[in-house]
Motif scaffolding. Structure first.
Motif, PDB file in Angstrom:
ATOM      1  N   LYS A 328      42.502  40.596  17.828  1.00  0.00           N
ATOM      2  CA  LYS A 328      43.681  40.332  18.360  1.00  0.00           C
ATOM      3  C   LYS A 328      44.977  41.240  17.428  1.00  0.00           C
ATOM      4  O   LYS A 328      45.891  41.751  18.209  1.00  0.00           O
ATOM      5  N   LYS A 331      44.832  44.816  18.291  1.00  0.00           N
ATOM      6  CA  LYS A 331      45.104  45.051  19.743  1.00  0.00           C
ATOM      7  C   LYS A 331      44.063  45.623  20.342  1.00  0.00           C
ATOM      8  O   LYS A 331      44.181  46.500  21.360  1.00  0.00           O
ATOM      9  N   GLU A 333      42.226  44.599  22.800  1.00  0.00           N
ATOM     10  CA  GLU A 333      42.068  43.709  24.078  1.00  0.00           C
ATOM     11  C   GLU A 333      40.706  43.584  24.668  1.00  0.00           C
ATOM     12  O   GLU A 333      40.259  42.422  25.101  1.00  0.00           O
ATOM     13  N   TYR A 336      38.728  41.560  22.086  1.00  0.00           N
ATOM     14  CA  TYR A 336      39.192  40.387  22.125  1.00  0.00           C
ATOM     15  C   TYR A 336      38.854  39.514  23.255  1.00  0.00           C
ATOM     16  O   TYR A 336      38.493  38.085  22.987  1.00  0.00           O
ATOM     17  N   LEU A 337      38.872  39.892  24.553  1.00  0.00           N
ATOM     18  CA  LEU A 337      38.601  39.445  25.566  1.00  0.00           C
ATOM     19  C   LEU A 337      37.000  38.921  25.640  1.00  0.00           C
ATOM     20  O   LEU A 337      36.585  37.595  26.102  1.00  0.00           O
ATOM     21  N   GLU A 362      43.745  32.171  27.014  1.00  0.00           N
ATOM     22  CA  GLU A 362      43.707  33.497  26.464  1.00  0.00           C
ATOM     23  C   GLU A 362      42.765  34.414  27.301  1.00  0.00           C
ATOM     24  O   GLU A 362      43.264  35.474  27.818  1.00  0.00           O
ATOM     25  N   LEU A 366      44.674  37.321  29.666  1.00  0.00           N
ATOM     26  CA  LEU A 366      44.000  38.644  29.604  1.00  0.00           C
ATOM     27  C   LEU A 366      43.639  39.294  30.774  1.00  0.00           C
ATOM     28  O   LEU A 366      43.697  40.285  30.984  1.00  0.00           O
ATOM     29  N   MET A 371      45.917  45.413  31.299  1.00  0.00           N
ATOM     30  CA  MET A 371      45.406  45.969  30.121  1.00  0.00           C
ATOM     31  C   MET A 371      45.658  47.466  30.143  1.00  0.00           C
ATOM     32  O   MET A 371      45.292  48.137  31.264  1.00  0.00           O
TER      33      MET A 371
END
Length: 437
Positions: A328, A331, A333, A336-337, A362, A366, A371
């Motif tokens: 996170k 960054k 994404e 993190y997802l 979250e 996302l 994105m």
């Protein structure tokens, strides 16, 4: 192969002689056993590694050599952490599963009498007290609340005071651990119906000694135990470099990192690569602490991959939030997802409902955001389905038909799906010898 043989015999001797020292520990200087093991391990590592040139040697011997080096580093690391904990650096040690396993099974020193506080050490005691009071666990992403893992086999406060044989144990209430671990304010843990006259006490039969600035009618506080241990260690350790590594939290962390990295690197070059990956997680924690999130994420990824592949979900639940936090911050994404989805797919009992709802929020945020680099998201571990019992359908190409399907969601809250596609796979029936679609 000579260095391999020396390392093997040396490691066996260190372990064996350490057990012998344990039998006579109460007649030896304070923490002599721990200091000797650390010194012996470092000496063996240095002498064998400088002699090993990696020349013509069987692959098994080479792997065994690095495994032994890793074991020497690991043993040295555990003893070093124990000494650091004794003098008040426990807050600097990551309360991870591997550190907890090492230290919670490692007994406290057993001197005949626990060291006393030297005169004029009030400033040092106050500094230790301040460190204890200001210590707090790092807040994890998603506000995850987990009970800290232990780094001690039993309460140091109780153990040290129990071994102060020539002093009064004082009020029993003072031996109870307080919230901050300093031994202060412990009276609140006693029943209000018990008066101070009913508390168990034991007084010293002889006169007070001048060796300590403490009154003889009360036990030592945790901060005083740390100061007393530190001064006693200075009398045991003769190597200035060794003592320097325990002189401050920064010096401790530097040596801790050196020992951890030494163990991990050698295990990676041996057959025991798994041990190296686990220790990479301890290195990642140091990187994270100092804001090196990229390096931390790379190490955490390896640890998470190992725990996931081996099915250690409880260990994965401890490390994966740290990886997610790194991703996170960086960054990342997509990463993190994926981590959030993985957290949701773990056994639901590992996290509270509130924490699982935070994971879902979250994922939804996302998934609905634009994105920069869209990626396909596999939620097959969270959404599963199966056909309901029904008569078989006999269809030809192009014929309409209806299938009854049950869908299960692993999300803690309701979630809206814009579409759901179902793909039928061909299979063969052993009974009928037919291929169905």
């Amino acid at each position: 192969s000579r260095p391999v043989e020396v390392a093997a015999r040396g490691y066996a001797f260190v372990v064996s002689f350490s057990k012998t020292l344990a039998l006579h520990e109460n007649a030896l200087p304070f923490c002599f056993r721990e200091v000797w093991v650390i010194t012996a391990c470092l000496g063996l590592i240095k002498s064998t590694s400088t002699q090993y040139d990696g020349g013509v040697v069987a692959i098994d011997s080479e792997k065994e050599f690095y495994r032994l080096q890793g074991d020497l580093y690991s043993l040295c690391r555990a003893k070093f952490m124990r000494l650091a904990y004794l003098i008040g650096y426990g807050v600097e040690i990551e309360k991870s599963p591997v550190n907890s396993a090492s230290l919670s099974m490692l007994s406290w020193p057993k001197p005949a009498t626990w060291p006393s506080i030297p005169p004029d050490s009030s400033a040092e005691v106050m500094a230790k007290e301040k460190t204890i009071l200001q210590a707090k666990a790092r807040e994890k992403l998603f506000d995850i609340q987990r009970k800290p893992l232990p780094l001690e086999p039993s309460s140091l406060l109780r153990e040290a005071n129990r071994r102060r044989a020539f002093l009064s144990v004082g009020n029993l209430s003072e031996l109870y651990d307080s919230v901050d671990g300093s031994g202060l304010g412990a009276h609140s843990k006693l029943s209000p119906n018990k008066s101070s006259s009913n508390l168990m006490t034991r007084t010293m039969s002889g006169p007070a000694t001048s060796e300590t600035s403490l009154p003889v009618d009360r036990p030592m506080r945790l901060s005083e135990i740390h100061v007393a241990a530190e001064h006693a260690l200075k009398q045991t350790i003769s190597d200035p470099d060794f003592m320097t590594s325990l002189s401050s939290p920064e010096e401790f962390e530097s040596r801790y990192m050196e020992l951890t990295k030494g163990a991990a690197d050698n295990y990676h070059r041996s057959w025991w690569k798994r041990h190296g990956v686990v220790l990479d997680g301890e290195i990642a924690a140091i990187f994270f602490k100092h804001g090196n999130y990229d390096l931390a994420a790379k190490s955490y990824e390896k640890v998470c991959a190992l725990y996931s592949a081996e099915g250690w979900e409880e260990l994965l639940a401890d490390v994966l939030p740290d990886l997610a936090e790194c991703q996170k911050i960086l960054k990342d994404e997509a990463g993190y997802l994926a981590s959030c989805v993985k957290l949701l797919s773990l056994e639901s009992s590992l996290f509270s409902s509130k924490e699982r709802q935070a994971f879902q929020s979250e994922v939804v945020r996302l998934a609905h955001s634009e994105m920069r680099h869209p990626v396909p998201l596999d939620v097959s571990s969270l959404i599963t389905f199966a056909g309901n019992p029904a008569p078989p359908l006999e269809l030809c190409d192009g014929d309409p038909g209806t299938l009854s399907v049950a869908v299960w969601s692993g999300f803690p809250d309701d979630i809206t799906l814009e579409s759901l596609s179902l793909r039928l796979s061909a299979f063969s029936s052993a009974d009928e010898g037919l291929k169905r679609q």
